[in-house]
Scaffold this motif. Structure first.
Motif, mmCIF file in Angstrom:
data_model
loop_
_atom_site.group_PDB
_atom_site.id
_atom_site.type_symbol
_atom_site.label_atom_id
_atom_site.label_comp_id
_atom_site.label_asym_id
_atom_site.label_seq_id
_atom_site.Cartn_x
_atom_site.Cartn_y
_atom_site.Cartn_z
ATOM 1 N N LYS A 49 38.303 2.670 -81.662
ATOM 2 C CA LYS A 49 38.577 3.863 -80.855
ATOM 3 C C LYS A 49 37.886 3.815 -79.493
ATOM 4 N N LEU A 50 37.247 2.708 -79.161
ATOM 5 C CA LEU A 50 36.497 2.626 -77.915
ATOM 6 C C LEU A 50 37.374 2.067 -76.786
ATOM 7 N N LYS A 51 37.434 2.821 -75.692
ATOM 8 C CA LYS A 51 38.223 2.424 -74.535
ATOM 9 C C LYS A 51 37.331 1.668 -73.551
ATOM 10 N N VAL A 52 36.926 0.462 -73.975
ATOM 11 C CA VAL A 52 36.056 -0.406 -73.185
ATOM 12 C C VAL A 52 36.851 -1.641 -72.758
ATOM 13 N N ASP A 53 36.223 -2.479 -71.936
ATOM 14 C CA ASP A 53 36.923 -3.705 -71.532
ATOM 15 C C ASP A 53 37.135 -4.636 -72.717
ATOM 16 N N CYS A 54 36.108 -4.803 -73.549
ATOM 17 C CA CYS A 54 36.267 -5.680 -74.712
ATOM 18 C C CYS A 54 35.395 -5.208 -75.864
ATOM 19 N N ILE A 55 35.866 -5.480 -77.062
ATOM 20 C CA ILE A 55 35.085 -5.244 -78.267
ATOM 21 C C ILE A 55 34.829 -6.582 -78.944
ATOM 22 N N VAL A 56 33.741 -6.642 -79.716
ATOM 23 C CA VAL A 56 33.390 -7.868 -80.421
ATOM 24 C C VAL A 56 33.671 -7.685 -81.901
ATOM 25 N N ASN A 57 34.526 -8.524 -82.427
ATOM 26 C CA ASN A 57 34.918 -8.498 -83.828
ATOM 27 C C ASN A 57 34.013 -9.396 -84.654
ATOM 28 N N ALA A 58 33.493 -8.868 -85.754
ATOM 29 C CA ALA A 58 32.732 -9.677 -86.702
ATOM 30 C C ALA A 58 33.732 -10.399 -87.601
ATOM 31 N N SER A 100 43.765 -11.302 -76.449
ATOM 32 C CA SER A 100 44.255 -10.012 -75.988
ATOM 33 C C SER A 100 43.987 -8.962 -77.073
ATOM 34 N N ALA A 101 44.115 -7.685 -76.703
ATOM 35 C CA ALA A 101 43.805 -6.599 -77.642
ATOM 36 C C ALA A 101 45.053 -5.916 -78.193
ATOM 37 N N TYR A 102 46.214 -6.149 -77.574
ATOM 38 C CA TYR A 102 47.488 -5.621 -78.046
ATOM 39 C C TYR A 102 47.452 -4.095 -78.173
ATOM 40 N N GLU A 103 47.546 -3.546 -79.362
ATOM 41 C CA GLU A 103 47.666 -2.092 -79.510
ATOM 42 C C GLU A 103 46.322 -1.363 -79.513
ATOM 43 N N LEU A 104 45.226 -2.084 -79.386
ATOM 44 C CA LEU A 104 43.912 -1.454 -79.283
ATOM 45 C C LEU A 104 43.736 -0.848 -77.885
ATOM 46 N N PRO A 105 42.866 0.143 -77.732
ATOM 47 C CA PRO A 105 42.659 0.751 -76.411
ATOM 48 C C PRO A 105 41.801 -0.091 -75.476
ATOM 49 N N CYS A 106 41.138 -1.125 -75.980
ATOM 50 C CA CYS A 106 40.363 -2.021 -75.119
ATOM 51 C C CYS A 106 41.289 -3.064 -74.494
ATOM 52 N N LYS A 107 40.747 -3.869 -73.595
ATOM 53 C CA LYS A 107 41.553 -4.882 -72.916
ATOM 54 C C LYS A 107 41.566 -6.213 -73.665
ATOM 55 N N LYS A 108 40.431 -6.591 -74.238
ATOM 56 C CA LYS A 108 40.297 -7.871 -74.912
ATOM 57 C C LYS A 108 39.486 -7.714 -76.195
ATOM 58 N N VAL A 109 39.640 -8.678 -77.083
ATOM 59 C CA VAL A 109 38.820 -8.762 -78.287
ATOM 60 C C VAL A 109 38.107 -10.107 -78.289
ATOM 61 N N ILE A 110 36.800 -10.077 -78.436
ATOM 62 C CA ILE A 110 36.016 -11.301 -78.597
ATOM 63 C C ILE A 110 35.695 -11.442 -80.076
ATOM 64 N N HIS A 111 36.073 -12.566 -80.654
ATOM 65 C CA HIS A 111 35.858 -12.812 -82.078
ATOM 66 C C HIS A 111 34.664 -13.756 -82.238
ATOM 67 N N THR A 112 33.675 -13.339 -83.005
ATOM 68 C CA THR A 112 32.526 -14.206 -83.259
ATOM 69 C C THR A 112 32.281 -14.283 -84.758
ATOM 70 N N VAL A 113 31.775 -15.419 -85.214
ATOM 71 C CA VAL A 113 31.581 -15.657 -86.644
ATOM 72 C C VAL A 113 30.098 -15.668 -86.946
ATOM 73 N N GLY A 114 29.648 -14.665 -87.658
ATOM 74 C CA GLY A 114 28.244 -14.542 -88.002
ATOM 75 C C GLY A 114 27.867 -15.344 -89.232
#
Length: 223
Positions: A49-58, A100-114
C-alpha cells in the motif's frame, strides 16, 4: 488510487517521532544527524500500500513468489511480475534484482534473498548484503524513496532484534558515505507484524539518535 495508500509525506520520520515524543531515545555512540533523521522512517503497515519509488521484497532464490510478504507482493502486482521474475534466472542470497511494479502503487520492486537463519554459517553477512545491495540497486536506478519489508524474520527465523540492528546499521553506513549524499530522500522500514515493529523502536535510536533540537533542547549542534 485506493484511499488507503500511503505516500512518504504521510509517514512520520524518525525526527518527527522524536519531536512528537513518540520515540524513546537511548544512549548511543553515533553522532546525531538531523539530515539522516529526516530520511528514516519505520511503520507497521502493508508494504503493498506504499506509494514510494520502490519497495524491497523478501524473496526466495527462485524469485517466483512464495508465502508471507513475497506472496502478497506478487498477488498485488499481478501475473506480469511473475513473468518478468521468471526471466531473471533467480537470485543468490544476499544479492538483489529490480523489476517493474505493474499493478502496485510503487514504481519498482527490488527483490532480495535473505538468509535462512539456522542453515547458514554467516547469516549476518548475508543479511547485511541484502540491505546494502538493495540500497545500491535503488540508487543505481535513480530511486528516491525505498521501503523495506522485514527480511528473513518470518519463516526464515532470523531474530527480529538482530535483523533490525543489521538493517539500521547498514542503512546508516550507506547514507553516511559521501558518494550517496542526497541520493535517497526516504528510507522506510515497513513491518507487518508487531515483533518486528518493536525491534525497530528499540534499535533505530541506537543508529539514528535524536539531535538536541529534536529533544526540544536549545544547546548543542546537529549535522
Amino acid at each position: 488510487m485506493a484511499s488507503d495508500l500511503l505516500s512518504p509525506a504521510e509517514i512520520p520520520t524518525v525526527g518527527d517521532l522524536y519531536r512528537q515524543k513518540r520515540l524513546q531515545h537511548y544512549h548511543s555512540q553515533v553522532e546525531p544527524s538531523k539530515t539522516l533523521n529526516g530520511i528514516i522512517s519505520f511503520i507497521r503497515n502493508d508494504i503493498t500500500k506504499l506509494k514510494v519509488d520502490c519497495i524491497v521484497n523478501a524473496a526466495n532464490s527462485s524469485l517466483l513468489g512464495g508465502g508471507g510478504v513475497d506472496g502478497a507482493i506478487h498477488r498485488a502486482a499481478g501475473e506480469s511480475l511473475l513473468a518478468e521474475c521468471a526471466a531473471l534466472d533467480g537470485c543468490d542470497p544476499g544479492d538483489a534484482k529490480i523489476t517493474s511494479a505493474y499493478e502496485l502503487p510503487c514504481k519498482k520492486v527490488i527483490h532480495t534473498v535473505g538468509p535462512i537463519y539456522m542453515h547458514e554459517d554467516s547469516p549476518d553477512q548475508t543479511l547485511r548484503s541484502c540491505y546494502r545491495r538493495s540500497l545500491e540497486v535503488a540508487v543505481e536506478n535513480s530511486m528516491k524513496s525505498i521501503a523495506f519489508a522485514a527480511i528473513s524474520t518470518g519463516v526464515y527465523r532470523y531474530p527480529s532484534d538482530e535483523a533490525a540492528e543489521i538493517a539500521s546499521e547498514e542503512t546508516r553506513k550507506f547514507l553516511d558515505m559521501p558518494v550517496n549524499n542526497g541520493k535517497l530522500e526516504r528510507v522506510i522500514f515497513c513491518n507487518f507484524v508487531e515483533k518486528d515493529m518493536e525491534s525497530y523502536e528499540w534499535k533505530i535510536p541506537q543508529f539514528f539518535p535524536p539531535t538536541p533540537e529534536e529533544l526540544g533542547q536549545t544547546n548543542g549542534t546537529s549535522t
